[in-house]
Scaffold this motif. Structure first.
Motif, PDB file in Angstrom:
ATOM      1  N   CYS A 116     -12.287  18.972  -1.565  1.00 35.23           N
ATOM      2  CA  CYS A 116     -11.369  19.401  -2.636  1.00 35.23           C
ATOM      3  C   CYS A 116     -10.632  20.686  -2.250  1.00 35.23           C
ATOM      4  O   CYS A 116      -9.441  20.815  -2.488  1.00 35.23           O
ATOM      5  N   GLU A 131      -3.606  15.885  -7.194  1.00 34.88           N
ATOM      6  CA  GLU A 131      -4.014  14.597  -7.754  1.00 34.88           C
ATOM      7  C   GLU A 131      -5.107  14.809  -8.789  1.00 34.88           C
ATOM      8  O   GLU A 131      -5.158  14.130  -9.802  1.00 34.88           O
ATOM      9  N   SER A 172      -3.999  13.953  -2.022  1.00 34.65           N
ATOM     10  CA  SER A 172      -3.682  12.539  -1.868  1.00 34.65           C
ATOM     11  C   SER A 172      -2.609  12.392  -0.814  1.00 34.65           C
ATOM     12  O   SER A 172      -2.745  12.907   0.288  1.00 34.65           O
ATOM     13  N   LYS A 173      -1.511  11.724  -1.150  1.00 35.73           N
ATOM     14  CA  LYS A 173      -0.486  11.462  -0.144  1.00 35.73           C
ATOM     15  C   LYS A 173       0.632  12.498  -0.167  1.00 35.73           C
ATOM     16  O   LYS A 173       1.638  12.355   0.502  1.00 35.73           O
ATOM     17  N   GLU A 177      -8.316  16.826   0.951  1.00 39.07           N
ATOM     18  CA  GLU A 177      -7.787  15.462   0.890  1.00 39.07           C
ATOM     19  C   GLU A 177      -7.814  14.920  -0.542  1.00 39.07           C
ATOM     20  O   GLU A 177      -6.895  14.237  -0.975  1.00 39.07           O
ATOM     21  N   ARG A 178      -8.872  15.240  -1.262  1.00 40.86           N
ATOM     22  CA  ARG A 178      -8.989  14.739  -2.637  1.00 40.86           C
ATOM     23  C   ARG A 178      -7.933  15.360  -3.537  1.00 40.86           C
ATOM     24  O   ARG A 178      -7.503  14.752  -4.509  1.00 40.86           O
ATOM     25  N   GLU A 221      -7.814  11.964 -15.617  1.00 39.93           N
ATOM     26  CA  GLU A 221      -9.243  11.999 -15.363  1.00 39.93           C
ATOM     27  C   GLU A 221      -9.529  13.388 -14.847  1.00 39.93           C
ATOM     28  O   GLU A 221      -9.500  13.634 -13.645  1.00 39.93           O
ATOM     29  N   MET A 243       0.827  -1.212   0.000  1.00 40.66           N
ATOM     30  CA  MET A 243       0.000   0.000   0.000  1.00 40.66           C
ATOM     31  C   MET A 243       0.862   1.264   0.000  1.00 40.66           C
ATOM     32  O   MET A 243       0.668   2.166  -0.800  1.00 40.66           O
ATOM     33  N   LEU A 255       2.555   1.538  -3.234  1.00 40.85           N
ATOM     34  CA  LEU A 255       1.641   2.004  -4.277  1.00 40.85           C
ATOM     35  C   LEU A 255       1.475   3.515  -4.198  1.00 40.85           C
ATOM     36  O   LEU A 255       1.546   4.220  -5.201  1.00 40.85           O
TER      37      LEU A 255
END
Lengths: 235, 241
Positions: B145, B170, B159-160, B155-156, B97, B1, B4
Motif C-alpha cells: 500500500c 484506488e 492500480s493502473k 501497487e494496491r 470500499e 482487460m 477494463l
C-alpha cells in the motif's frame, strides 16, 4: 448506526440461528440427503480479473465462487441446515481447528463452517501479504494484516451468524464463515449434493442459504435410520 | 482487460468531479468558515483554533500532493457520516470500499513496530533505512500500500494509474506518504504505534484516538457536497477566490 440496523435486518432475514440447542446422544438417527439445484438457464460464471502480485496470484482472470453451477444444475457452496432443531448430537470435536487457507491469492474453502466458540486457523501459503477483513454484526470485526513471514494467524468466532471475509490487498478474494450453534449444517459439494446425519426423528425446517441466490426453507420429516431425500430448487 | 483497466481508471478519476456537479462553491465557503475552520484552519493548514485538541492532528487540506489522491465521494462520506462509519463500511449504499489500515499486532513485536516508526522518520528526513531487518519487513508488509519508497504509491494504491503523477488512489483513504511532511507531522509516535499494532479502527475504538466526526445531522446533502467542492477547488487545486 443506521447501517448497523440495516445489516442486522439483512442478516436476521438471511439467517435464522436455531433456538438454544441441547446436545444429547442420538440413536437410530435418520439422514437428510439431497441436492440444491438451479432450474433454468444458469447465468454465466463471473470472471474476476487478477490485477496485482501476478507472479504469485497468476494472470488474467479466475472464475468467481459466488455462483458455481454444475452441468446437471447442482449449486455448490450452498449452506444447508436444520433451522429449528433444539436437540441432537453434539458439535463435532476434532483435533484440528477449522482452517481457512490463502493460496495463490484465493481463499479455500470458499465457505467454512465454524462451530461457535471455535478457534479458526488462517494460513498464508503465499509470498505476498494478505489481510483478513470481516464484515459481521455480532462478532467483532477482524482486520488483521497477514504478511508471508507469519504462516498462521488465529482468532475465535463466538456468535452464530454468517460472516463475510475479504482481503483488501486482493479485491477479488472472498470467502464466508458460517458460525454455527449446532452440528446439523452442510455445505453443498461441486454437484450440489449434501448430507445431514444422525438426526433425531421429527419434522424440521430445512434451510438453504446461498450468497447469490438467497434463502429458501422447506419442511422435512426425518424417520429413524432412514434417508429423507430432498431437492431444493432455486430459479 | 486493457479496456477494463482504462474504464476503471476513468471511473476512479471522474469521481473527483462529483462535488463540482452537486455542490455550490459559495455555500461551501460559508459552511467551511462556520464549522470546519475551527480544526482545519482558515487556510486549510490544519491549524484552526482547536487544532491542538485532537490526536492525530486535523487533516491538512492545503497539501495538494496528498489531498489530490482522495476522491470527492470519500470526502463527502467522511463529512456526512464521520470517518469511523466510513472505515467500518456502515455508509448505506456506498459505492466505495473504504480500506482501513489493518492491525499488525499479531505479526510484529512491539520493538519491530517502534523500529518501523524510526524507518518512517528516516524516510521523511531523506535518510537511509536504519535497520536492514526492518526494511525487509517494510518491503513485505507495508510496501503493497505505502510503496517501496514509502510514498503512499504501492501497487494496491495506484492500480493502473501512473505515479508519481498526481493520482486518485484506488483505495480510500490513500495510504500515508511518509515523505510528505505536512501529512506526517499530524501523527505522534504514540499514535503511530497503536495504529500499526491495532489498525485504524482499533486505534480509535480501543485506544481512543480521534477521528473526523459526522456532520450529516446538521448539514444537508447539498451543503456537504458544497464544502467538499470548496476544499477541492480552493485548498487542493489552489483556485483563487
Amino acid at each position: 448506526m443506521m447501517l448497523l440496523v440495516i445489516v442486522g435486518i439483512f442478516l436476521a432475514t438471511a439467517w435464522h440461528p436455531g433456538m438454544a440447542y441441547e446436545a444429547m446422544e442420538v440413536q437410530n438417527g435418520g439422514r437428510v440427503t439431497g441436492m440444491v439445484k438451479f432450474v433454468g438457464t444458469a447465468p454465466a460464471i463471473e470472471q474476476l480479473p487478477i490485477t496485482r502480485d501476478e507472479t504469485v496470484c497468476g494472470t488474467g482472470s479466475r472464475p468467481s465462487d459466488a455462483l458455481v453451477i454444475s452441468a446437471n444444475g447442482g449449486v455448490q457452496y450452498a449452506v444447508v441446515s436444520l433451522a429449528n432443531i433444539t436437540k441432537g448430537k453434539p458439535q463435532p470435536s476434532t483435533p484440528d481447528n477449522p482452517r481457512l487457507v490463502q493460496e495463490k491469492c484465493w481463499f479455500t474453502p470458499h465457505v467454512l463452517l465454524v462451530p461457535a466458540g471455535s478457534t479458526v486457523d488462517l494460513f498464508n501459503h503465499d509470498k505476498v501479504m494478505h489481510n483478513i477483513h470481516t464484515t459481521s454484526a455480532k462478532n467483532p470485526v477482524i482486520n488483521k494484516a497477514h504478511p508471508s513471514f507469519r504462516k498462521r494467524l488465529r482468532f475465535s468466532l463466538n456468535e452464530p451468524e454468517v460472516v463475510k471475509v475479504r482481503c483488501d490487498m486482493h479485491a477479488w478474494m472472498s470467502a464466508w464463515f458460517v458460525v454455527t450453534d449446532h452440528p446439523y449444517y452442510a455445505v453443498t459439494d461441486a454437484q450440489g449434493a449434501f448430507t445431514l446425519t444422525d438426526i433425531p426423528p421429527g419434522t424440521y425446517t430445512l434451510q438453504v442459504w446461498h450468497e447469490t441466490l438467497g434463502q429458501q426453507t422447506q419442511e422435512v420429516t426425518v424417520r429413524a435410520t432412514s434417508d429423507a431425500k430432498t431437492v431444493v430448487e432455486f430459479k | 482487460m486493457i479496456t477494463l483497466a482504462l474504464l476503471c481508471g476513468i471511473a476512479v478519476v471522474s469521481e473527483a468531479g462529483e462535488s463540482q456537479q452537486k455542490g455550490d462553491l459559495a455555500v461551501g465557503k460559508n459552511v467551511y468558515m462556520e464549522i470546519c475552520f475551527s480544526c482545519h484552519g482558515m487556510t486549510g493548514d490544519g491549524k484552526g483554533p482547536s487544532w491542538l485538541n485532537t490526536t492525530p492532528r486535523p487533516q491538512v487540506f492545503a497539501n495538494p500532493a496528498y489531498m489530490s489522491r482522495f476522491s470527492d465521494r470519500y470526502l463527502y462520506e467522511v463529512v456526512k457520516y464521520g470517518k469511523l462509519a466510513v472505515m467500518k463500511g456502515e455508509v448505506p449504499n456506498s459505492p466505495l470500499e473504504a480500506v482501513a489500515m489493518p492491525s499488525f499486532g499479531d505479526v510484529l513485536e512491539d520493538d519491530q513496530i517502534r523500529k518501523l516508526i524510526e524507518l518512517e522518520h528516516a524516510l521523511l528526513n531523506g535518510q537511509e533505512p536504519p535497520d536492514p531487518e526492518i526494511k525487509a519487513i517494510f518491503d513485505e508488509a507495508c510496501a503493497a500500500c505505502h510503496g517501496k519508497g514509502g510514498r503512499g504509491d504501492g501497487e494496491r494504491a495506484t492500480s493502473k494509474q501512473p505515479p508519481p503523477k498526481s493520482f486518485v488512489s484506488e483505495i480510500q483513504p490513500p495510504p500515508a506518504d511518509y515523505t510528505n511532511a505536512a501529512l506526517m507531522h499530524r501523527f505522534s509516535d504514540e499514535f503511530r504505534f497503536w495504529l500499526i499494532k491495532e489498525g485504524r479502527l482499533g486505534a480509535t475504538e480501543k485506544q481512543g484516538f480521534d477521528t473526523m466526526k459526522p456532520y450529516g445531522h446538521i448539514l444537508s446533502d447539498q451543503e456537504v457536497w458544497s464544502v467538499v467542492r470548496y476544499i477541492r477547488e480552493v485548498f487542493i487545486n489552489g483556485q483563487k477566490q
